[in-house]
Design a protein around this motif. Structure first.
Motif, PDB file in Angstrom:
ATOM      1  N   LEU A   1     -12.173 -43.822 -19.986  1.00 25.06           N
ATOM      2  CA  LEU A   1     -11.318 -44.833 -19.253  1.00 25.06           C
ATOM      3  C   LEU A   1      -9.905 -45.005 -19.778  1.00 25.06           C
ATOM      4  N   VAL A   2      -9.100 -44.825 -18.711  1.00 28.61           N
ATOM      5  CA  VAL A   2      -7.674 -45.130 -18.932  1.00 28.61           C
ATOM      6  C   VAL A   2      -7.114 -46.363 -18.693  1.00 28.61           C
ATOM      7  N   ALA A   3      -6.671 -47.386 -19.644  1.00 28.55           N
ATOM      8  CA  ALA A   3      -6.404 -48.826 -19.389  1.00 28.55           C
ATOM      9  C   ALA A   3      -5.252 -49.282 -20.017  1.00 28.55           C
ATOM     10  N   THR A   4      -4.940 -50.415 -19.277  1.00 27.60           N
ATOM     11  CA  THR A   4      -3.848 -51.135 -19.867  1.00 27.60           C
ATOM     12  C   THR A   4      -4.531 -52.209 -20.552  1.00 27.60           C
ATOM     13  N   LYS A   5      -3.630 -53.433 -21.107  1.00 25.65           N
ATOM     14  CA  LYS A   5      -4.169 -54.484 -21.584  1.00 25.65           C
ATOM     15  C   LYS A   5      -5.431 -55.274 -20.925  1.00 25.65           C
ATOM     16  N   ALA A   6      -5.482 -55.113 -19.599  1.00 23.74           N
ATOM     17  CA  ALA A   6      -6.547 -55.594 -18.837  1.00 23.74           C
ATOM     18  C   ALA A   6      -8.002 -55.225 -19.284  1.00 23.74           C
ATOM     19  N   ALA A   7      -8.256 -54.179 -20.068  1.00 22.57           N
ATOM     20  CA  ALA A   7      -9.411 -53.818 -20.694  1.00 22.57           C
ATOM     21  C   ALA A   7      -9.512 -54.252 -22.215  1.00 22.57           C
ATOM     22  N   GLU A   8      -8.577 -55.074 -22.688  1.00 17.51           N
ATOM     23  CA  GLU A   8      -8.558 -55.136 -24.082  1.00 17.51           C
ATOM     24  C   GLU A   8      -9.691 -56.296 -24.546  1.00 17.51           C
ATOM     25  N   GLU A   9     -10.107 -57.104 -23.576  1.00 19.72           N
ATOM     26  CA  GLU A   9     -11.159 -58.151 -23.773  1.00 19.72           C
ATOM     27  C   GLU A   9     -12.125 -57.877 -22.824  1.00 19.72           C
ATOM     28  N   GLY A  10     -13.297 -58.210 -23.176  1.00 22.68           N
ATOM     29  CA  GLY A  10     -14.386 -58.166 -21.996  1.00 22.68           C
ATOM     30  C   GLY A  10     -15.150 -56.743 -21.873  1.00 22.68           C
ATOM     31  N   ILE A  11     -14.570 -55.836 -22.285  1.00 23.69           N
ATOM     32  CA  ILE A  11     -15.206 -54.615 -22.375  1.00 23.69           C
ATOM     33  C   ILE A  11     -16.369 -54.356 -23.226  1.00 23.69           C
ATOM     34  N   ASP A  12     -17.702 -54.274 -22.918  1.00 24.45           N
ATOM     35  CA  ASP A  12     -18.575 -54.216 -24.193  1.00 24.45           C
ATOM     36  C   ASP A  12     -19.669 -53.050 -23.612  1.00 24.45           C
ATOM     37  N   VAL A  13     -19.135 -51.849 -24.109  1.00 26.87           N
ATOM     38  CA  VAL A  13     -19.897 -50.694 -23.534  1.00 26.87           C
ATOM     39  C   VAL A  13     -20.642 -50.010 -24.993  1.00 26.87           C
ATOM     40  N   ALA A  14     -21.789 -50.291 -24.852  1.00 22.64           N
ATOM     41  CA  ALA A  14     -22.576 -49.833 -26.190  1.00 22.64           C
ATOM     42  C   ALA A  14     -22.094 -48.248 -26.662  1.00 22.64           C
ATOM     43  N   GLU A  15     -22.262 -47.487 -25.555  1.00 23.14           N
ATOM     44  CA  GLU A  15     -21.830 -46.155 -25.727  1.00 23.14           C
ATOM     45  C   GLU A  15     -20.616 -45.641 -26.024  1.00 23.14           C
ATOM     46  N   CYS A  16     -19.671 -46.724 -26.275  1.00 23.99           N
ATOM     47  CA  CYS A  16     -18.158 -46.431 -26.354  1.00 23.99           C
ATOM     48  C   CYS A  16     -17.859 -46.132 -27.864  1.00 23.99           C
ATOM     49  N   ASP A  17     -17.404 -44.970 -28.308  1.00 26.51           N
ATOM     50  CA  ASP A  17     -17.524 -44.712 -29.766  1.00 26.51           C
ATOM     51  C   ASP A  17     -16.243 -44.220 -30.119  1.00 26.51           C
ATOM     52  N   MET A  18     -15.348 -44.160 -29.218  1.00 30.33           N
ATOM     53  CA  MET A  18     -13.751 -43.687 -29.650  1.00 30.33           C
ATOM     54  C   MET A  18     -12.966 -44.458 -28.769  1.00 30.33           C
ATOM     55  N   VAL A  19     -11.878 -45.249 -29.429  1.00 30.18           N
ATOM     56  CA  VAL A  19     -10.727 -45.801 -28.704  1.00 30.18           C
ATOM     57  C   VAL A  19      -9.502 -44.978 -29.048  1.00 30.18           C
ATOM     58  N   ALA A  20      -8.591 -44.784 -28.246  1.00 24.38           N
ATOM     59  CA  ALA A  20      -7.434 -43.958 -28.483  1.00 24.38           C
ATOM     60  C   ALA A  20      -6.396 -44.955 -28.140  1.00 24.38           C
ATOM     61  N   PHE A  21      -5.174 -45.123 -29.033  1.00 26.35           N
ATOM     62  CA  PHE A  21      -3.988 -45.685 -28.716  1.00 26.35           C
ATOM     63  C   PHE A  21      -3.173 -44.821 -28.063  1.00 26.35           C
ATOM     64  N   TYR A  22      -2.428 -44.861 -27.010  1.00 22.43           N
ATOM     65  CA  TYR A  22      -1.461 -43.780 -26.522  1.00 22.43           C
ATOM     66  C   TYR A  22       0.058 -44.193 -27.500  1.00 22.43           C
ATOM     67  N   GLU A  23       0.029 -45.245 -27.574  1.00 27.86           N
ATOM     68  CA  GLU A  23       1.199 -45.685 -28.530  1.00 27.86           C
ATOM     69  C   GLU A  23       0.826 -46.620 -29.835  1.00 27.86           C
ATOM     70  N   ALA A  24       1.581 -46.769 -30.716  1.00 32.79           N
ATOM     71  CA  ALA A  24       1.374 -47.903 -31.763  1.00 32.79           C
ATOM     72  C   ALA A  24       1.771 -49.250 -31.405  1.00 32.79           C
ATOM     73  N   THR A  25       1.074 -50.135 -31.852  1.00 30.19           N
ATOM     74  CA  THR A  25       1.323 -51.439 -31.686  1.00 30.19           C
ATOM     75  C   THR A  25       1.490 -52.104 -32.871  1.00 30.19           C
ATOM     76  N   ALA A  26       2.460 -53.222 -32.693  1.00 30.14           N
ATOM     77  CA  ALA A  26       2.817 -53.857 -33.680  1.00 30.14           C
ATOM     78  C   ALA A  26       1.944 -55.390 -34.160  1.00 30.14           C
ATOM     79  N   SER A  27       1.185 -55.513 -32.812  1.00 27.46           N
ATOM     80  CA  SER A  27       0.582 -56.947 -32.457  1.00 27.46           C
ATOM     81  C   SER A  27      -0.765 -56.704 -33.519  1.00 27.46           C
ATOM     82  N   VAL A  28      -0.988 -57.866 -34.274  1.00 26.55           N
ATOM     83  CA  VAL A  28      -2.259 -57.778 -34.898  1.00 26.55           C
ATOM     84  C   VAL A  28      -3.480 -58.039 -33.861  1.00 26.55           C
TER      85      VAL A  28
END
Length: 733
Positions: free
Chosen positions: A535-562
């Motif tokens: 799934l290629v996503a913007t911030k729209a997927a940062e909250e509310g995505i609960d997929v048990a099979e998701c084992d990898m998250v990739a950041f295409y760019e670094a973020t300074a926001s905690v």
């Protein structure tokens, strides 16, 4: 709203039912392994009425009124963890902010909390608020399976139901116990319009509570209730309360919570550690290629000129200096601060779109450099040129040539429609034209040199991971929506990868159409079902995505926001160990953001301790934020509320800083509405302060109920800020 299911999901449910009929001894786990899905999907397929879902799927009437469902009877067996029980018990006794890492069951705490509150009353409304529809559906489904109050109603209420129908629905709830799952925008609108009976609200559950800064709908809902002497119990929940002491304190005060009553759990706590899965975080550091360095250098040369003018005018000192080092560039945020301060009378969105018109009447007296005739226009031109050039540099540094060219197309279209001095200064600059020509030639030739080195590195990571974990899922996050097509196209050509996009509802251009709520839900269901694995996503997927099979998250760019880092990485490692891959270009804003994030994360334990144990001891009792959006007075055709309202003294005037964006327009508009307002330089710059000391910024919006509608970051880079939505008459109901 009734759930809408796809034809493929209908087929899968039919196959699951057939399998259970022919093999009644098969367990849910066995069936989940057979169909390569989760046990919850199997349970859902076996318990729901498939015929009813098919009928609902094409029944427009199903959206006319919210659908009330009831918990399963009997509910599924549930064994709450010790920390969940402890947190829920405290939240019943006093307002509480629960800080709990992602994947550790905040919603179970909310369930236990609501169950106790509803069990103690004969009738009442519990509001569970969340910023996205995906979260509302997720919470409603969990409550349906686990809430041990058979007669309690459960319903999602959102803007898809017409306002008058919502009013009728609320009236039907009299004397009942019900949990309403709503966005704060819908709650606020219905309270202000007198549709939602405020006296019936006994409980507020606030998910993703870090949003509750002053002026945001969460804070305004609580403030409205307190203003009308309604004091529900409040349970606020988040994995990331904020990255400064003041942010966290504001969240607590705006929801009526004493910071001493925060419950803070970390992954290292003894009672939590046993349930935490390991996240392996890796940064992939890469150097820009010679082609990218050349284009970047040309754009930096463009940026250098307006920054030199701003510095010589004495407006910013060293903050806008462009040094010889690749990291010695002013940030977009620093330039935006200057724009907020000096471009009074121009909207922040105009800065990104080239629609600024100087307003001499708003000139600040303490800016001698602008006293020269024509200096005001020159200031506007140079500031906007610097903003756009800095954005172009960042696109090259962190995204790639396709994103830069997409931005150039938008600027070119604006030049053709309405050329402005600042636009022409950029698009006709020799260095800018050379940069666009070089990038465009490489892209049109299909040259591998047109790809950002991060793109190839990301492809390698996805190929290796999917090969080693073929049943897993991956989410790739990017800051810029313009990069989504490029990422989807490239990753779809990687062996073992099937990629699809996930974006917000806004449609910044005919080529970039947003996804409505139903489309978002359909994509998420397909993702969970394994129809695609990235799934290629913007911030729209940062909250509310609960997929048990998701084992990898990739950041295409670094973020300074905690907050952003915690939310994004929290999409992985929810059921087993997970992996985080961060693409990082050396000598660019990626490197600066990574360094800032490291410092902020190191400081977080101390910040949380000081808020809870030091600042809380010296603070007065929590006070609600002032209500800044007021309902219109009833028309002659509309009955006034039956409750008696005590006449109050005239409110204090609204204070507007003279350098606030749109200051003259705001003051004139308030005066026309009969609201006293005056200029005051003692308040923070670039803002206005309303009764109660609430500092806000003002924007217009055509979708006030859509919390997550994304700004077009290509048009307004880096400008995600807390705002008060000002809806035109007849909209936002």
């Amino acid at each position: 709203m009734a759930r809408i299911i796809s034809e493929s999901e209908v087929a899968k449910r039919t196959a699951i039912l057939a399998m259970k009929t022919s093999h009644p001894s098969m367990t849910w786990r066995d069936m989940a392994q057979h169909f390569k899905t989760s046990t919850r999907v199997i349970q859902d397929a076996l318990k729901r009425d498939l015929h009813a879902l098919k009928v609902t799927r094409n029944d427009p009437a199903s959206k006319q009124f919210p659908i009330t469902i009831h918990p399963l009877d009997p509910v599924e067996a549930m064994s709450p963890r010790g920390y969940q029980v402890t947190a829920s018990r405290q939240s019943i006794e006093r307002n509480t902010l629960l800080v709990l890492p992602t994947g550790l069951g905040k919603t179970i705490v909310a369930l236990l909390h609501v169950q106790a509150i509803l069990s103690s009353v004969a009738a009442g409304i519990c509001l569970m608020m969340a910023p996205t529809k995906a979260l509302l559906v997720q919470h409603r489904d969990l409550f349906q399976h686990n809430l041990a109050i058979p007669d309690a109603g459960l319903a999602i209420v959102d803007g898809e139901t017409m306002p008058d129908n919502r009013r009728v629905y609320y009236q039907s709830l009299t004397g009942k116990r019900i949990v309403l799952f709503m966005t704060p925008q819908t709650v606020l609108h219905d309270l202000e319009k007198g549709r939602l009976p405020r006296a019936a609200i006994i409980d507020l559950v606030v998910d993703e509570a870090h949003h509750a800064t002053r002026g945001d709908p969460y804070a305004l809902v609580y403030a409205y209730l307190r203003e009308h002497h309604i004091q529900p119990r409040v349970l606020a929940m988040t994995a990331s309360p904020g990255e400064t002491e003041q942010h966290i304190i504001d969240v607590c005060q705006n929801l009526g919570i004493n910071p001493a009553d925060m419950i803070i759990k970390t992954r290292e706590d003894p009672d939590v550690e046993a349930y935490v899965f390991h996240l392996d975080v890796k940064r992939y550091e890469l150097d820009l290629t010679p082609e990218y360095e050349d284009v970047r250098g040309r754009l930096v040369a463009v940026l250098r000129e307006p920054c030199a003018w701003l510095q010589s005018a004495g407006l910013a000192g060293k903050k806008v200096a462009v040094g010889a080092d690749s990291l010695s560039l002013p940030s977009w945020e620093e330039l935006q601060v200057l724009a907020d301060k000096h471009l009074a009378g121009a909207s922040a969105r105009g800065i990104g779109e080239g629609e600024i018109e100087p307003d001499a009447d708003t000139q600040s007296a303490d800016q001698p450099a602008l006293a020269v005739p024509g200096a005001r226009r020159e200031l506007v031109s140079n500031l906007v040129l610097a903003l756009r050039a800095r954005h172009c540099v960042e696109l090259v540094e962190t995204q790639g040539f396709p994103a830069l060219l997409a931005y150039h197309e938008k600027l070119a279209a604006k030049v053709a429609e309405e050329p402005t001095e600042s636009l022409l200064a950029l698009v006709t600059h020799p260095q800018y034209k050379a940069a666009i020509d070089d990038a465009g030639k490489l892209v049109s030739e299909g040259s591998p040199r047109a790809r950002h080195p991060k793109l190839d590195a990301l492809g390698d990571v996805m190929r290796d991971f999917t090969a080693a974990h073929p049943a897993s899922r991956c989410i790739v996050f990017t800051k810029y929506r313009a990069s989504i097509p490029m990422l989807v196209e490239y990753l779809s050509g990687v062996a073992g990868v099937a990629a699809r996009r996930f974006v917000g509802q806004g449609s910044p251009s005919p080529k970039d159409v947003g996804m409505n709520r139903d489309e978002q839900q359909a994509v998420l269901r397909a993702f969970k079902a394994g129809e695609f694995n990235v799934l290629v996503a913007t911030k729209a997927a940062e909250e509310g995505i609960d997929v048990a099979e998701c084992d990898m998250v990739a950041f295409y760019e670094a973020t300074a926001s905690v907050i952003q880092f915690i939310q994004r990485q929290g999409r992985a490692g929810r059921r087993r160990d997970g992996n985080i891959a961060i693409m990082h270009a050396r000598g660019t804003s990626d490197q600066l953001n990574a360094a800032m994030l490291d410092g902020k994360l190191a400081a977080m334990p101390g910040i949380l301790y000081r808020v809870q144990h030091v600042r809380a001891a010296s603070m007065p009792a929590p006070r609600p934020a002032a209500v800044t959006r007021m309902p219109k007075p009833p028309s002659s055709k509309q009955k006034a509320p039956s409750s008696t309202i005590t006449k109050k003294e005239a409110p204090p005037p609204i204070l507007v800083h003279p350098d606030c964006i749109g200051a003259s327009v705001i003051v004139a508009g308030l005066a026309a509405a009969g609201i006293e307002a005056r200029a005051d330089r003692s308040i923070p710059e670039s803002s206005m302060v309303l009764a109660g000391g609430v500092q806000v910024r003002v924007i217009n919006t055509n979708d006030a109920e859509d919390w997550t509608a994304e700004l077009t970051i290509e048009e307004l880079p880096g400008a995600a800020r807390r705002v008060v939505a000002v809806c035109p008459d007849g909209q936002g109901d």
